[in-house]
Every structure is written in structure tokens, then in C-alpha cells.
Design a protein around this motif. Sequence first.
Motif, PDB file in Angstrom:
ATOM      1  N   VAL A 272       0.830  -1.203   0.000  1.00 33.20           N
ATOM      2  CA  VAL A 272       0.000   0.000   0.000  1.00 33.20           C
ATOM      3  C   VAL A 272       0.868   1.258   0.000  1.00 33.20           C
ATOM      4  CG1 VAL A 272      -1.688   1.307   1.346  1.00 33.20           C
ATOM      5  CG2 VAL A 272      -1.947  -1.159   1.089  1.00 33.20           C
ATOM      6  N   GLY A 273       1.964   1.257   0.768  1.00 31.82           N
ATOM      7  CA  GLY A 273       2.852   2.408   0.790  1.00 31.82           C
ATOM      8  C   GLY A 273       3.504   2.660  -0.557  1.00 31.82           C
ATOM      9  N   LEU A 274       3.915   1.588  -1.260  1.00 36.31           N
ATOM     10  CA  LEU A 274       4.479   1.751  -2.601  1.00 36.31           C
ATOM     11  C   LEU A 274       3.426   2.295  -3.575  1.00 36.31           C
ATOM     12  CD1 LEU A 274       6.577  -1.533  -2.903  1.00 36.31           C
ATOM     13  CD2 LEU A 274       7.468   0.796  -2.857  1.00 36.31           C
ATOM     14  N   TRP A 275       2.219   1.796  -3.455  1.00 36.47           N
ATOM     15  CA  TRP A 275       1.149   2.254  -4.345  1.00 36.47           C
ATOM     16  C   TRP A 275       0.840   3.736  -4.136  1.00 36.47           C
ATOM     17  CZ3 TRP A 275      -4.396   2.440  -2.709  1.00 36.47           C
ATOM     18  CH2 TRP A 275      -5.226   2.853  -3.744  1.00 36.47           C
ATOM     19  N   ILE A 276       0.743   4.166  -2.888  1.00 39.34           N
ATOM     20  CA  ILE A 276       0.438   5.572  -2.602  1.00 39.34           C
ATOM     21  C   ILE A 276       1.618   6.464  -2.967  1.00 39.34           C
ATOM     22  CG2 ILE A 276      -0.095   7.224  -0.772  1.00 39.34           C
ATOM     23  CD1 ILE A 276      -1.615   5.043   0.674  1.00 39.34           C
ATOM     24  N   GLY A 277       2.834   6.050  -2.592  1.00 34.93           N
ATOM     25  CA  GLY A 277       3.993   6.901  -2.806  1.00 34.93           C
ATOM     26  C   GLY A 277       4.352   7.111  -4.261  1.00 34.93           C
ATOM     27  N   MET A 278       4.101   6.120  -5.126  1.00 31.82           N
ATOM     28  CA  MET A 278       4.482   6.237  -6.532  1.00 31.82           C
ATOM     29  C   MET A 278       3.354   6.761  -7.420  1.00 31.82           C
ATOM     30  SD  MET A 278       6.948   2.968  -7.252  1.00 31.82           S
ATOM     31  CE  MET A 278       5.628   1.778  -6.985  1.00 31.82           C
ATOM     32  N   SER A 279       2.221   7.047  -6.843  1.00 31.49           N
ATOM     33  CA  SER A 279       1.096   7.566  -7.622  1.00 31.49           C
ATOM     34  C   SER A 279       0.703   8.934  -7.067  1.00 31.49           C
ATOM     35  CB  SER A 279      -0.101   6.606  -7.549  1.00 31.49           C
ATOM     36  OG  SER A 279      -1.229   7.171  -8.182  1.00 31.49           O
ATOM     37  N   ALA A 351      12.707   0.624 -15.986  1.00 31.05           N
ATOM     38  CA  ALA A 351      11.938  -0.605 -15.739  1.00 31.05           C
ATOM     39  C   ALA A 351      10.779  -0.713 -16.717  1.00 31.05           C
ATOM     40  CB  ALA A 351      11.434  -0.614 -14.300  1.00 31.05           C
ATOM     41  N   SER A 352      10.151   0.418 -17.036  1.00 24.96           N
ATOM     42  CA  SER A 352       9.065   0.386 -18.016  1.00 24.96           C
ATOM     43  C   SER A 352       9.597   0.109 -19.418  1.00 24.96           C
ATOM     44  CB  SER A 352       8.315   1.722 -17.991  1.00 24.96           C
ATOM     45  OG  SER A 352       7.754   1.975 -16.721  1.00 24.96           O
ATOM     46  N   ALA A 353      10.765   0.686 -19.746  1.00 27.26           N
ATOM     47  CA  ALA A 353      11.332   0.488 -21.084  1.00 27.26           C
ATOM     48  C   ALA A 353      11.709  -0.974 -21.322  1.00 27.26           C
ATOM     49  CB  ALA A 353      12.552   1.386 -21.281  1.00 27.26           C
ATOM     50  N   TYR A 354      12.190  -1.644 -20.275  1.00 28.94           N
ATOM     51  CA  TYR A 354      12.546  -3.055 -20.400  1.00 28.94           C
ATOM     52  C   TYR A 354      11.347  -3.991 -20.227  1.00 28.94           C
ATOM     53  CZ  TYR A 354      17.541  -2.066 -20.503  1.00 28.94           C
ATOM     54  OH  TYR A 354      18.793  -1.629 -20.866  1.00 28.94           O
ATOM     55  N   ARG A 355      10.161  -3.415 -20.056  1.00 29.14           N
ATOM     56  CA  ARG A 355       8.916  -4.173 -19.934  1.00 29.14           C
ATOM     57  C   ARG A 355       9.006  -5.238 -18.848  1.00 29.14           C
ATOM     58  NH1 ARG A 355       7.245  -5.123 -26.335  1.00 29.14           N
ATOM     59  NH2 ARG A 355       7.174  -2.891 -26.891  1.00 29.14           N
ATOM     60  N   MET A 356       9.515  -4.822 -17.713  1.00 26.11           N
ATOM     61  CA  MET A 356       9.618  -5.734 -16.576  1.00 26.11           C
ATOM     62  C   MET A 356       8.240  -5.975 -15.991  1.00 26.11           C
ATOM     63  SD  MET A 356      13.034  -4.099 -14.785  1.00 26.11           S
ATOM     64  CE  MET A 356      13.058  -5.320 -13.482  1.00 26.11           C
ATOM     65  N   SER A 357       7.983  -7.171 -15.566  1.00 24.83           N
ATOM     66  CA  SER A 357       6.705  -7.498 -14.940  1.00 24.83           C
ATOM     67  C   SER A 357       6.614  -6.813 -13.566  1.00 24.83           C
ATOM     68  CB  SER A 357       6.558  -9.007 -14.776  1.00 24.83           C
ATOM     69  OG  SER A 357       7.560  -9.517 -13.908  1.00 24.83           O
ATOM     70  N   LEU A 358       5.401  -6.805 -13.027  1.00 25.35           N
ATOM     71  CA  LEU A 358       5.191  -6.143 -11.742  1.00 25.35           C
ATOM     72  C   LEU A 358       6.045  -6.771 -10.645  1.00 25.35           C
ATOM     73  CD1 LEU A 358       3.717  -4.099  -9.953  1.00 25.35           C
ATOM     74  CD2 LEU A 358       1.858  -5.767  -9.710  1.00 25.35           C
ATOM     75  N   TRP A 359       6.115  -8.114 -10.637  1.00 24.77           N
ATOM     76  CA  TRP A 359       6.904  -8.782  -9.596  1.00 24.77           C
ATOM     77  C   TRP A 359       8.392  -8.470  -9.758  1.00 24.77           C
ATOM     78  CZ3 TRP A 359       7.143 -10.503  -5.027  1.00 24.77           C
ATOM     79  CH2 TRP A 359       8.177 -11.357  -4.622  1.00 24.77           C
ATOM     80  N   LYS A 360       8.907  -8.435 -11.002  1.00 24.87           N
ATOM     81  CA  LYS A 360      10.315  -8.112 -11.209  1.00 24.87           C
ATOM     82  C   LYS A 360      10.609  -6.665 -10.806  1.00 24.87           C
ATOM     83  CE  LYS A 360      11.534 -11.475 -14.770  1.00 24.87           C
ATOM     84  NZ  LYS A 360      12.056 -11.676 -16.162  1.00 24.87           N
ATOM     85  N   ARG A 361       9.667  -5.772 -11.095  1.00 22.96           N
ATOM     86  CA  ARG A 361       9.877  -4.384 -10.664  1.00 22.96           C
ATOM     87  C   ARG A 361       9.946  -4.299  -9.147  1.00 22.96           C
ATOM     88  NH1 ARG A 361       5.882  -0.526 -14.320  1.00 22.96           N
ATOM     89  NH2 ARG A 361       6.437  -1.381 -16.364  1.00 22.96           N
ATOM     90  N   CYS A 362       9.042  -5.004  -8.485  1.00 17.67           N
ATOM     91  CA  CYS A 362       9.048  -4.962  -7.020  1.00 17.67           C
ATOM     92  C   CYS A 362      10.329  -5.573  -6.454  1.00 17.67           C
ATOM     93  CB  CYS A 362       7.821  -5.698  -6.468  1.00 17.67           C
ATOM     94  SG  CYS A 362       6.248  -4.882  -6.794  1.00 17.67           S
ATOM     95  N   TRP A 363      10.726  -6.714  -6.970  1.00 21.45           N
ATOM     96  CA  TRP A 363      11.865  -7.440  -6.408  1.00 21.45           C
ATOM     97  C   TRP A 363      13.206  -6.772  -6.740  1.00 21.45           C
ATOM     98  CZ3 TRP A 363      12.268 -10.767  -2.667  1.00 21.45           C
ATOM     99  CH2 TRP A 363      13.438 -11.487  -2.507  1.00 21.45           C
ATOM    100  N   ASN A 364      13.325  -6.219  -7.960  1.00 23.74           N
ATOM    101  CA  ASN A 364      14.605  -5.683  -8.412  1.00 23.74           C
ATOM    102  C   ASN A 364      14.732  -4.171  -8.250  1.00 23.74           C
ATOM    103  OD1 ASN A 364      15.779  -8.194  -9.490  1.00 23.74           O
ATOM    104  ND2 ASN A 364      14.155  -8.064 -11.024  1.00 23.74           N
ATOM    105  N   LEU A 365      13.626  -3.453  -8.062  1.00 26.08           N
ATOM    106  CA  LEU A 365      13.701  -1.997  -7.963  1.00 26.08           C
ATOM    107  C   LEU A 365      12.998  -1.456  -6.718  1.00 26.08           C
ATOM    108  CD1 LEU A 365      14.393   0.812  -9.014  1.00 26.08           C
ATOM    109  CD2 LEU A 365      12.327   0.715 -10.439  1.00 26.08           C
TER     110      LEU A 365
END
Length: 457
Positions: A272-279, A351-365
Motif C-alpha cells: 500500500v505504501g508503494l502504491w500511494i507513494g508512486m502515484s 523498468a518500463s522500457a525493459y517491460r519488466m513485470s510487476l513482480w520483477k519491478r518490485c523485487w529488483n527496484l
Amino acid sequence: LLMLTVFPRSNIGLELSAVLLIVTCQAWNMAFSFYQSLKTLPKELEETSSLYGFTWLQKLRWVELPFATPGLVWNSMVSVANSWFFLMSAEAFRAGDKNFQLPGLGSYMNAAVEQGNTRAQIYAILTMLVLVILLDQLVWRPVVAWSQRFQVDEGAEVDPGDNWLLRLFRRSRLLKWLELRRSQRLLRRAPRPALIRKAREEIQRPGRLGSWVAASAMLGVLLLLALGSVSVVRLLAEVSGAKWLVLLKAGGASLSRVLLSTFLATLWTLPVGLWIGMSPKWSRRLQSVVQVAASFPSSLIFATLILVFQSMGIGLGVSCVLLMVLSTQWYLLFNIIAGAQAIPADLREAASAYRMSLWKRCWNLYFPAVFPFLVTGWVTATGGAWNASIITEIVTAKQHTLRTFGLGAEVVLATEQGSMPHLAASALLMAALVVLFNRLVWVPLYRLAETRYALNR
């Protein structure tokens, strides 16, 4: 009790002790936030301050404090919420056969809970809601909007930071006139290079008087600590070995509840914190809701919730963990929001340019980026859970006392019975567990966050 002996004929001692309790509840959370900001200060800012020859005071004013401002603002909201949380304990408590109460909403709610007066409890909750909403509109929303100017990542998509109170101030003719007069006085002042050079030299090299004052203050603190240590040792000598064994078991029970409540709070605050903070859109929509919910002291409804849990067949040992979650979740949520807002925009675009999935974005970034903030949230959340254990492990409602086995309950019982050796042993053991866990767990995690997961390094 020390304040009562200093001021035996007035309520000044009680007022000072309540203020000291609230200050200690607020200070450590903001101190950890500032410490985490200093540890993750970008290298380019440090190099710029060195290049311009900033003194330590100039670096603090122009570099470190502005960089730490967004995190300090979010954690200040949690600190104020924590002070509301301890309002009942600060304004009404028992020591031995004496019952101490201060005029205030906390003592009013405490009396209503003990009497089982539902109408009075509702009135107290409604009054608290009004105060929290006013504080949000008049203080926190303008301060959060103002703090957006200190975001380091210029390419990040952040909320423009608009507020009705800020607009009112900016349109005020009186404030514009005062600012104009201040600027004119500064321009009329003649420069004094000699005094400026002397002031810089004194800032860079403190004089002998400053060294003597600092040494004398440190010596006085050490003497007070030595005298207090002698008194504590005398009290601890009266505690039996069997009692120490009971306290150790109680400390283990409370520690398990503290860690479990922190884990449960992390499960929902991280996404929830990631969702609020990045939007920015949802941050703008939910900011007031989160601030009001965080500022509302959950301790006001603890007794009611415990009675509800009891009617559902849930014992106090389980319900107190759920109540600890209510008091610790905001430490994590606000730190995660601040960390999510600090994620550089170029990394998110990559991360968007490399078309990373949601889980990869969360785990790697996302998770590595907010890890330093998450560690700070864990440290402050566990501290808040230890404080909450004193309130949740033993509760009095409708003339009935409910208790579960734990170190927080031991502290309350020792205070009510006036057993100073028991109280000193319980408090010392709680402090020892906190320090030991800090050295074995939090310090290595802080080092890991600083060396591996700090994006600005």
C-alpha cells in the motif's frame, strides 16, 4: 515520582512528567528518520558542500536539513500520533495506592472506560476526531505541501503541493509587506567582512569557552548517571532469582508479540505504501485520509476492541498483537511512502522500457529502493510495539482487569503496587532487550541498507 517529590504541593510535577513522556515518545522516531537521511545523503551533495567550503553549521542548514525534510515531515506526523496514543497513560496513572489524574481528554477517556460509560467514550472519540481533522487541515497538509520543494529527484512525478492555507498565506498582503520590509533591512546592512571571517573561524574552531562548557555538561551528565546507577543497583539487589526468571519469560513473550505485530503490519503497509507513494494522484486523494487515520489515537478504543474480541472468544494474548499492529503500522506506512516518493524517475522509466513485470519491478527496484526507509520503519515500529505492550497486555474496563503474560503487564503491575525493585528490574530488562536486538539485528540491517541498497550512493 521524581517530579512529584520535587513539586509536592502542586500539579506542576505531574504536568512536567506528562510532557516528558510525550517528548520521549516523539523524539526518537524523528531522530531515526534524520539519521537515516544522513546515511543516505547523495555523494554529489557532500562533494558540493566540500567544494564550497561549508562549515558544519552551513552544511547542516543548506544540505542535510533540506534533504531530510520530506522524511522528517512524514515521521513528525507519526510522532504526534504516538503522543496522542500515550495521552491516556500520561494523564492518568496509578502508583501504589495513589491515583494521579490531570485534566485532559486522556484522563476523561480513561475514567469513561473504567466506568463503562459508553456515551462519554463516544463524546471523547468525536472530540478527538475534530481535533485530528483540524490539525490535519491547519498543520499537516500545508507542511506536506511545503516539503515537496525539497524533493531531490527533479524528474520525479510528484504532487505540485497546493493547499488552501498556503494559498491564503501567499495571497496575504500583510505577509508580502513584512517580507518586503525584511528584504529592505537586509539590503541596507553594510557588509562586514572582518566579522564574517571571525564568525566563520569560531564556527570552524570552537573556542576554549565552548570546550569547557561542553566538558562540564558531559561531566554533570556522567555524575547524574553514576548516582542513578548506584540507586538502581540497590533496587535490583532486592529482586530474587525466581523473579528474574519470570521476567525473562515475560520478556520473551512480549518480544514475540512485538516481532509478530511488526511482521503483520509490514504485510499490508509495504504494497500500500508503494502504491500511494508512486502515484501522485492517489497520494493526493488518500493523503488526508491516511493522516487523519494515523493521528487518531487507537488507544482510545483499545478497551472497547478487547471487549469485542473477548465476546468473540479471542483471548488477550492474541488481541493484544492485533492492537499492537494498530499502533505500529503507521511508522511503516509513512516511511515506505517517503521511500517510494524518493525512487528516481529514470529508474522507473528504465523498468518500463525493459517491460519488466510487476513482480520483477518490485523485487529488483521497488523493494531495494525503499529498504533503507523500511529499516527505519521497522526500528521505530518495534519501539512503538514495546510501548504499546504496556497498554495492551493489561487493560481495565468496566471495573474488570484483563491481563496476559508479558513484560508490559509486569511494568504496569509493579507501578500499581508501588514495587520499585520490581519496576526497576522490568524496565531495565525491557531496555536490555531493545539494545541487544538493536545491536544484533538493526545495526547490521542499517549497514546493509547504507552500503548496498542506498540509491544515492
